[in-house]
Design an enzyme around this catalytic site. Structure first.
Site, mmCIF file in Angstrom:
data_model
loop_
_atom_site.group_PDB
_atom_site.id
_atom_site.type_symbol
_atom_site.label_atom_id
_atom_site.label_comp_id
_atom_site.label_asym_id
_atom_site.label_seq_id
_atom_site.Cartn_x
_atom_site.Cartn_y
_atom_site.Cartn_z
ATOM 1 N N LYS A 71 0.761 -1.282 0.071
ATOM 2 C CA LYS A 71 0.063 0.193 0.013
ATOM 3 C C LYS A 71 0.902 1.286 -0.032
ATOM 4 O O LYS A 71 0.363 2.226 -0.625
ATOM 5 C CB LYS A 71 -0.824 0.010 1.199
ATOM 6 C CG LYS A 71 -2.146 -0.891 1.186
ATOM 7 C CD LYS A 71 -3.131 -0.833 2.140
ATOM 8 C CE LYS A 71 -4.331 -1.881 2.054
ATOM 9 N NZ LYS A 71 -5.239 -1.530 2.861
ATOM 10 N N ASP A 107 -10.681 2.827 1.766
ATOM 11 C CA ASP A 107 -11.087 2.130 3.267
ATOM 12 C C ASP A 107 -12.030 3.051 3.733
ATOM 13 O O ASP A 107 -13.020 2.551 4.444
ATOM 14 C CB ASP A 107 -9.889 1.865 3.905
ATOM 15 C CG ASP A 107 -9.443 0.435 3.682
ATOM 16 O OD1 ASP A 107 -9.998 -0.333 2.957
ATOM 17 O OD2 ASP A 107 -8.118 0.164 3.922
HETATM 18 P P1 NAP Z 1 -2.146 -2.278 11.358
HETATM 19 O O1 NAP Z 1 -1.821 -1.247 10.510
HETATM 20 O O2 NAP Z 1 -1.217 -3.487 11.675
HETATM 21 O O3 NAP Z 1 -2.727 -1.852 12.689
HETATM 22 C C1 NAP Z 1 -3.062 -2.601 13.670
HETATM 23 C C2 NAP Z 1 -3.584 -2.118 14.992
HETATM 24 O O4 NAP Z 1 -4.298 -2.730 16.151
HETATM 25 C C3 NAP Z 1 -2.330 -1.205 15.637
HETATM 26 O O5 NAP Z 1 -2.908 -0.036 16.203
HETATM 27 C C4 NAP Z 1 -1.973 -1.969 16.976
HETATM 28 O O6 NAP Z 1 -1.758 -1.468 17.897
HETATM 29 C C5 NAP Z 1 -3.374 -2.631 17.346
HETATM 30 N N1 NAP Z 1 -3.263 -3.967 17.790
HETATM 31 C C6 NAP Z 1 -2.840 -5.018 17.168
HETATM 32 N N2 NAP Z 1 -2.995 -6.147 17.927
HETATM 33 C C7 NAP Z 1 -3.832 -5.876 19.014
HETATM 34 C C8 NAP Z 1 -4.109 -6.588 20.164
HETATM 35 N N3 NAP Z 1 -4.153 -7.689 20.655
HETATM 36 N N4 NAP Z 1 -4.898 -5.855 21.057
HETATM 37 C C9 NAP Z 1 -5.073 -4.449 20.804
HETATM 38 N N5 NAP Z 1 -4.541 -3.381 19.839
HETATM 39 C C10 NAP Z 1 -3.882 -4.346 18.991
HETATM 40 O O7 NAP Z 1 -3.480 -3.333 10.839
HETATM 41 P P2 NAP Z 1 -4.667 -2.501 10.046
HETATM 42 O O8 NAP Z 1 -4.376 -2.544 8.449
HETATM 43 O O9 NAP Z 1 -5.023 -1.061 10.483
HETATM 44 O O10 NAP Z 1 -5.950 -3.676 10.074
HETATM 45 C C11 NAP Z 1 -6.563 -3.729 11.268
HETATM 46 C C12 NAP Z 1 -7.852 -4.749 11.195
HETATM 47 O O11 NAP Z 1 -8.752 -4.275 10.356
HETATM 48 C C13 NAP Z 1 -7.388 -5.891 10.772
HETATM 49 O O12 NAP Z 1 -8.126 -6.867 11.441
HETATM 50 C C14 NAP Z 1 -7.778 -6.008 9.318
HETATM 51 O O13 NAP Z 1 -8.087 -7.307 8.614
HETATM 52 C C15 NAP Z 1 -9.015 -5.067 9.253
HETATM 53 N N6 NAP Z 1 -9.318 -4.341 8.306
HETATM 54 C C16 NAP Z 1 -10.591 -4.571 7.816
HETATM 55 C C17 NAP Z 1 -10.905 -3.889 6.431
HETATM 56 C C18 NAP Z 1 -12.361 -4.116 6.140
HETATM 57 O O14 NAP Z 1 -12.649 -3.710 4.797
HETATM 58 N N7 NAP Z 1 -13.508 -4.772 6.908
HETATM 59 C C19 NAP Z 1 -10.291 -2.944 6.070
HETATM 60 C C20 NAP Z 1 -8.844 -2.949 6.247
HETATM 61 C C21 NAP Z 1 -8.568 -3.320 7.639
HETATM 62 P P3 NAP Z 1 0.029 -0.881 18.085
HETATM 63 O O15 NAP Z 1 -0.158 0.341 17.416
HETATM 64 O O16 NAP Z 1 0.157 -0.703 19.519
HETATM 65 O O17 NAP Z 1 0.808 -2.027 17.585
#
Ligand code: NAP
Length: 284
Positions: A71, A107
């Protein structure tokens, strides 16, 4: 590329890419409209992005979706970015503007469409966002643009929460989990609770109050422990499918100029997820 049958190609790149739901969603959209195209996956790590973009230009693909880890890497190979993609520094959709390739990030608009459906239209809400990664940042920017009154960002790593606040400094602030019970809507933008993620117990994530709305961006499993706990408390809930379909719908509209057939796209996503559950393996 125009395929042997005369169809144009649309492609999602990333690595891993085999379990992407995008082909199921977009091929359902093409089938439901008169857009003569087919959607395929192509495995591409960041080192492959330049070659992929060269192919897109040479073969005049209809459009491209971009997922992890590409990305950010794709930005350097495009002619322009939408203001949203520029603010986020991340692209999930590439479309043509004449002969120029433009990067967008759909998104946030996808999330806003999903939230509008959940809350019944009015987005002048007080929102809690769990997480401060890519999805959370897109959510903060889009919800602020859509009229949210207040955004409280709760994240393990304070510096990332502060960086997300900077996307909407007029209404966003870093907060604590125990504040979320007083808000109208809570969005879980962490992967805690996602199949195959060892992220700790999802129920430790703070919950919205009774009568609030809760949206978990995770869609596999269809209901995380956090979402189930929010529902049992009296919240009105939605999982990540509506946002997933919403971001794809915005991309489809950028590529084709045709209003996205959202019901068909949702049915495509749900059918693929159900087939995977029946086969007993997780998708993404
Ligand atoms: P990312 O950039 O890796 O960010 C993950 C975030 O979650 C970070 O802020 C991290 O905290 C936090 N985190 C990770 N594990 C955690 C835990 N066990 N407890 C509390 N906080 C936690 O990921 P992303 O791309 O934003 O995606 C996040 C989620 O959204 C994923 O499940 C992804 O599949 C989903 N998503 C869904 C869609 C959709 O269209 N439905 C679109 C995009 C993403 P730290 O900053 O402290 O590391």
């Amino acid at each position: 590329m125009v395929t042997a049958s005369g169809r144009r190609l649309a492609v999602v790149i990333g690595d891993p890419i085999e379990h992407s739901l995008s082909p199921a969603i977009h091929n359902a959209a093409f089938a439901a409209t008169d857009v003569d195209a087919t959607f395929v996956t192509r495995r591409a790590g960041t080192a492959d992005v330049a070659a992929v973009l060269a192919d897109m230009r040479a073969e005049r693909w209809l459009g491209m979706s971009v997922t992890m880890p590409d990305k950010e890497a794709v930005v350097a190979h495009l002619d322009a970015l939408t203001p949203t993609a520029a603010r986020l520094g991340a692209v999930n959709c590439v479309f043509w503007d004449g002969d120029r390739l433009v990067g967008d990030n759909t998104d946030g608009e996808g999330l806003v469409r999903a939230v509008r459906d959940l809350v019944g239209g009015d987005l002048a809400v007080r929102v809690g966002v769990l997480g401060a990664g890519g999805a959370a940042r897109a959510a903060v920017l889009a919800l602020a643009g859509a009229g949210a009154r207040e955004i409280v960002i709760v994240n393990r790593t304070a510096s990332r929460a502060r960086a997300a606040v900077a996307l909407a400094p007029e209404i966003a602030r870093v907060g604590d989990g125990d504040e979320l019970g007083a808000l109208d809507l809570v969005v879980n933008a962490t992967p805690a609770g996602m199949s195959g993620v060892a992220g700790g117990p999802a129920t430790l994530l703070p919950l919205p109050g009774p009568g609030a709305y809760a949206m978990d961006l995770v869609y596999d499993p269809p209901e995380t422990e956090w979402l189930a706990a929010a529902r049992e408390r009296g919240a009105t809930v939605a999982n990540g499918v509506p946002m997933l379909v919403g971001q794809a719908a915005v991309a489809f509209e950028r590529w084709t100029g045709v209003v996205a057939p959202v019901e068909a796209m949702t049915a495509g996503a749900e059918a693929e997820l159900a087939a995977r559950r029946a086969r007993g393996r997780a998708g993404d």
